[in-house]
Design a protein around this motif. Sequence first.
Motif, short mmCIF file in Angstrom:
data_model
loop_
_atom_site.label_atom_id
_atom_site.label_comp_id
_atom_site.label_asym_id
_atom_site.label_seq_id
_atom_site.Cartn_x
_atom_site.Cartn_y
_atom_site.Cartn_z
N ASN A 288 0.82 -1.21 0.00
CA ASN A 288 0.00 0.00 0.00
C ASN A 288 0.86 1.26 0.00
O ASN A 288 0.44 2.31 -0.50
CB ASN A 288 -0.92 0.02 1.22
N THR A 289 2.04 1.17 0.58
CA THR A 289 2.92 2.33 0.69
C THR A 289 3.27 2.90 -0.67
O THR A 289 3.57 4.09 -0.79
CB THR A 289 4.20 1.95 1.45
N PHE A 290 3.25 2.09 -1.71
CA PHE A 290 3.70 2.52 -3.02
C PHE A 290 2.53 2.89 -3.95
O PHE A 290 2.74 3.13 -5.14
CB PHE A 290 4.56 1.42 -3.64
N LEU A 291 1.32 2.92 -3.41
CA LEU A 291 0.15 3.28 -4.22
C LEU A 291 0.07 4.79 -4.38
O LEU A 291 0.63 5.56 -3.58
CB LEU A 291 -1.13 2.78 -3.54
N PRO A 292 -0.64 5.27 -5.40
CA PRO A 292 -0.88 6.71 -5.53
C PRO A 292 -1.57 7.25 -4.27
O PRO A 292 -2.33 6.56 -3.60
CB PRO A 292 -1.81 6.80 -6.75
N THR A 293 -1.28 8.50 -3.98
CA THR A 293 -1.74 9.10 -2.71
C THR A 293 -3.25 9.10 -2.59
O THR A 293 -3.79 8.89 -1.49
CB THR A 293 -1.20 10.54 -2.62
N ASP A 294 -3.97 9.35 -3.69
CA ASP A 294 -5.43 9.40 -3.58
C ASP A 294 -6.01 8.04 -3.21
O ASP A 294 -7.08 7.97 -2.59
CB ASP A 294 -6.05 9.92 -4.89
N ILE A 295 -5.31 6.96 -3.55
CA ILE A 295 -5.77 5.61 -3.16
C ILE A 295 -5.36 5.34 -1.72
O ILE A 295 -6.15 4.80 -0.92
CB ILE A 295 -5.19 4.55 -4.12
N ARG A 296 -4.15 5.72 -1.36
CA ARG A 296 -3.66 5.46 0.00
C ARG A 296 -4.56 6.09 1.05
O ARG A 296 -4.82 5.50 2.10
CB ARG A 296 -2.24 5.99 0.17
N LYS A 297 -5.04 7.29 0.81
CA LYS A 297 -5.84 7.98 1.82
C LYS A 297 -7.25 7.41 1.95
O LYS A 297 -7.96 7.71 2.91
CB LYS A 297 -5.92 9.48 1.54
N ASN A 298 -7.64 6.60 0.99
CA ASN A 298 -9.01 6.07 0.99
C ASN A 298 -9.06 4.55 0.95
O ASN A 298 -10.01 3.97 0.42
CB ASN A 298 -9.78 6.64 -0.22
N LEU A 299 -8.07 3.88 1.51
CA LEU A 299 -8.05 2.42 1.52
C LEU A 299 -9.26 1.88 2.26
O LEU A 299 -9.73 2.45 3.25
CB LEU A 299 -6.77 1.91 2.17
N GLU A 300 -9.76 0.74 1.79
CA GLU A 300 -10.98 0.16 2.36
C GLU A 300 -10.83 -0.11 3.86
O GLU A 300 -11.75 0.08 4.63
CB GLU A 300 -11.32 -1.14 1.62
N ASP A 301 -9.65 -0.53 4.28
CA ASP A 301 -9.42 -0.80 5.70
C ASP A 301 -8.97 0.43 6.46
O ASP A 301 -8.58 0.32 7.64
CB ASP A 301 -8.37 -1.91 5.85
N GLY A 302 -9.02 1.60 5.83
CA GLY A 302 -8.64 2.82 6.51
C GLY A 302 -7.14 2.92 6.72
O GLY A 302 -6.36 2.09 6.24
N PRO A 303 -6.71 3.95 7.45
CA PRO A 303 -5.27 4.15 7.66
C PRO A 303 -4.58 3.00 8.37
O PRO A 303 -3.36 2.88 8.30
CB PRO A 303 -5.23 5.43 8.51
N ASP A 304 -5.34 2.13 9.06
CA ASP A 304 -4.71 0.97 9.69
C ASP A 304 -4.00 0.09 8.66
O ASP A 304 -3.08 -0.66 8.99
CB ASP A 304 -5.75 0.13 10.43
N ALA A 305 -4.43 0.18 7.40
CA ALA A 305 -3.81 -0.61 6.34
C ALA A 305 -2.52 0.04 5.81
O ALA A 305 -1.82 -0.55 4.99
CB ALA A 305 -4.79 -0.81 5.18
N ASP A 306 -2.22 1.25 6.27
CA ASP A 306 -1.08 1.98 5.71
C ASP A 306 -0.61 2.99 6.76
O ASP A 306 -0.81 4.19 6.62
CB ASP A 306 -1.51 2.69 4.43
N GLN A 307 0.02 2.49 7.83
CA GLN A 307 0.41 3.37 8.93
C GLN A 307 1.37 4.47 8.48
O GLN A 307 1.34 5.58 9.01
CB GLN A 307 1.04 2.54 10.04
N ASP A 308 2.21 4.17 7.52
CA ASP A 308 3.23 5.14 7.15
C ASP A 308 2.66 6.36 6.44
O ASP A 308 3.38 7.33 6.20
CB ASP A 308 4.31 4.49 6.29
N ILE A 309 1.36 6.35 6.13
CA ILE A 309 0.78 7.55 5.54
C ILE A 309 0.79 8.70 6.55
O ILE A 309 0.82 9.88 6.18
CB ILE A 309 -0.65 7.30 5.00
N PHE A 310 0.80 8.37 7.85
CA PHE A 310 0.89 9.43 8.85
C PHE A 310 2.28 10.08 8.83
O PHE A 310 2.41 11.28 9.06
CB PHE A 310 0.58 8.87 10.24
N ALA A 311 3.30 9.28 8.55
CA ALA A 311 4.64 9.84 8.38
C ALA A 311 4.69 10.72 7.14
O ALA A 311 5.25 11.82 7.15
CB ALA A 311 5.67 8.72 8.28
#
Length: 749
Positions: A288-311
């Motif tokens: 998920n870390t390597f997905l486009p930003t618009d997808i990362r912010k709206n992942l089905e499992d929420g930010p729990d699926a991509d913790q590094d988006i907070f970084a």
Amino acid sequence: MLTFKYLLILALALSVQAVLGQIPEEVIILNEDRIWPGSLNDPNNNNCSKALPSFREYVWEDDLYNAQATADAECMATPISQQVYQTAGNMSIVTSQSGVISNYNHSLDLATAVSTTTYAYEGVQYTRTAFASHPDNVIVLRLSANASGSITFDATFETPMSIPTFSAEGGNLTMTGQGTAMYGLPGSINFVVKAEFTVSGTMAKVKATSNATSTVSISDADEALIVIAIDTNYVRYDDLSADPNEKVTQTLTNVRGKTFDDMLQTHIEDHSSLFGRVNISLGIPSSNTFLPTDIRKNLEDGPDADQDIFALYTQYGRYLGIASSRNMEPSNLQGIWNQVLSPDWGSKHTVNINQQMNSWFAEPLNVAATLDPLWSLISEVAERGKNDALETYNISRGWVCHHNTGIWRDSSPIDAAFYGFWPYAPAWLLQHMYEHYAFNPDPESSFLKDIAYPLMKGLSEFYTDFLVEAPLDVEPNGYIVPNPSMSPEHGIGDYNDTNVSLTYGSTIDNSLLRDLFNHTAEFAAILGVDDDFAANLSALHDRLIPFRIGSLGQIQEWARDYGSNGPFTHISQLYGLFPGAQIDPRFNETLAHAANVSLLLRGDSSAGWPTAWRANLFARLLQGETAYYYMTCLISRYSYDNLWSINSVFQIDGNFGGSSAVAEMILQSHNGEIHLLPAIPASWKEGSVSGFRARGGFTLNIVWSGGILSSAKLTSTLGTFARVRYNGTAIDLSVQENGSVVLSLSDFQ
């Protein structure tokens, strides 16, 4: 990963670009942070000082309708609205590529502040590379392809500004314009934008066409380089004597002869000297870390699926701060990114929360240099604020401003008394000067002696003369109180079917005054000056109304326990929790519990900046899971696809406030302690940060695993004492100047 995909923004202190990455027409939105409408005037209302006694009597009697009506009639500025931040216009780059586009990618590398757009068209791979160089003060755009002779486009400028002119000659394109007239004041900011085009390739041609808009046409080039400079006649708010054409010409002369690579290297070295001070990792990278930003912010499992988006979000805030607040103006409500003549809320410097929120992240996240423009703005507002103090309030000592200012450094109350009759905003602004010292407490600092203390003393002098003693039948303890007073933008209730905000003794005003008087007296002691004045401030401090707990168990918002406690954006009564430090759950559970009640009563918000504020407040309450909840809301609900913060429109304070909240969750350093991992959520099981700053002159690198501290390295710039807390245990350390201490979990067991 520090790469954004899709909508991208770049900036430097003088000129800005938003690169939209469009095909066949690329649009580069241009801004210069001193393009504003109108001109300098004296808006102060000389009737106000004569009306103040009547106003105050209405307040004592709780006749808040007539109090507010009096302020509206006698105390507001003329004109009642301030000028707004405007755009320079756009550059359009139009190609004939109207067919099928493939392999499209549009990204921004935060570590280098370089944007790249790549795509394929009819078998040719095209690349656009863009950056805005702070040291060279130019925007640079290179268009290239993997097949010779493939670069063909028409470039034009356009602007909505007054009295525009356009010209094209050789490989140069020029646009001039003027800030518009607004609120009865003529436009007086003149600006010039120039672009120089150079091409390579044996078949390359450059053609200039002068007409209503003027065009530079590039055809059959292997590569095209565009260098853009923007400048104005602005020197300072009371001096418009500069020649913008001369300034722009000199800027372009300075870079002429430099290659793209030369300018790129200069830009990256400058940007990385600030951006590279901090590294943040939250969670283990996944696909998920390597997905486009618009997808990362709206992942089905929420930010729990991509913790590094907070970084990523936090580093993005640092990037935006570096891009929008260096040397000239501090970032405004939209940073510097605006493409209209009249943006929402004027894109001004709103100083009843928003401008302050723009600055929260800078000290802890190691980009304090981005605050230099704020010090200049405050100093210049104080110059005009002396007049405001005298003309509006008949007070000859010190200075004042109210809830908004702008390029003309206006300090008068604007908009309406409900919003604008609030002379305590500068006390909040000066809290940043105290924090700047607290993060680097050097008693020999010229900042302390020459900038911070004189401004704090002047403002304290104004309040000393402005505060009044409440009648004993109103406050039996003889408190000294602010009157007028409000909790910014929050209505108390309806009086005569009119929502009112003005009363006496609001909690935020008392909290701000406590901090200002304390800090001014502290600085006087450090400098060894003004003993009697400092003693008087300490005495006044002790006569301010303390925190009160209301009938619902909340931190009472005003001196009187009015019933307006429900959902609202602002949470001004909790300034003392954050960004102040007068409420601390480690040392006063009663006030902390009441602050928590206030937050629950206030509820969630449907906008970015109030959500970011809540995240910071809950982090200070050491409630990591709740702070995390608000950070997830900020990213997934209140961010555009490029992570710009949403407040019905883009408003940048949410970005800066969110970055601050992440920092507060990982490290706090107020009230004499450095607190490690005070509010990390369970989802941040693994993490590391480096380059975070703490009050007292410390820089920290922290590593944790399984939610438990692994190590913390403290480096002291000055050689001072430190009290460090982790998981309920505090230890004392002495660190040598420029020395380091490494702590582990065992040190706290």
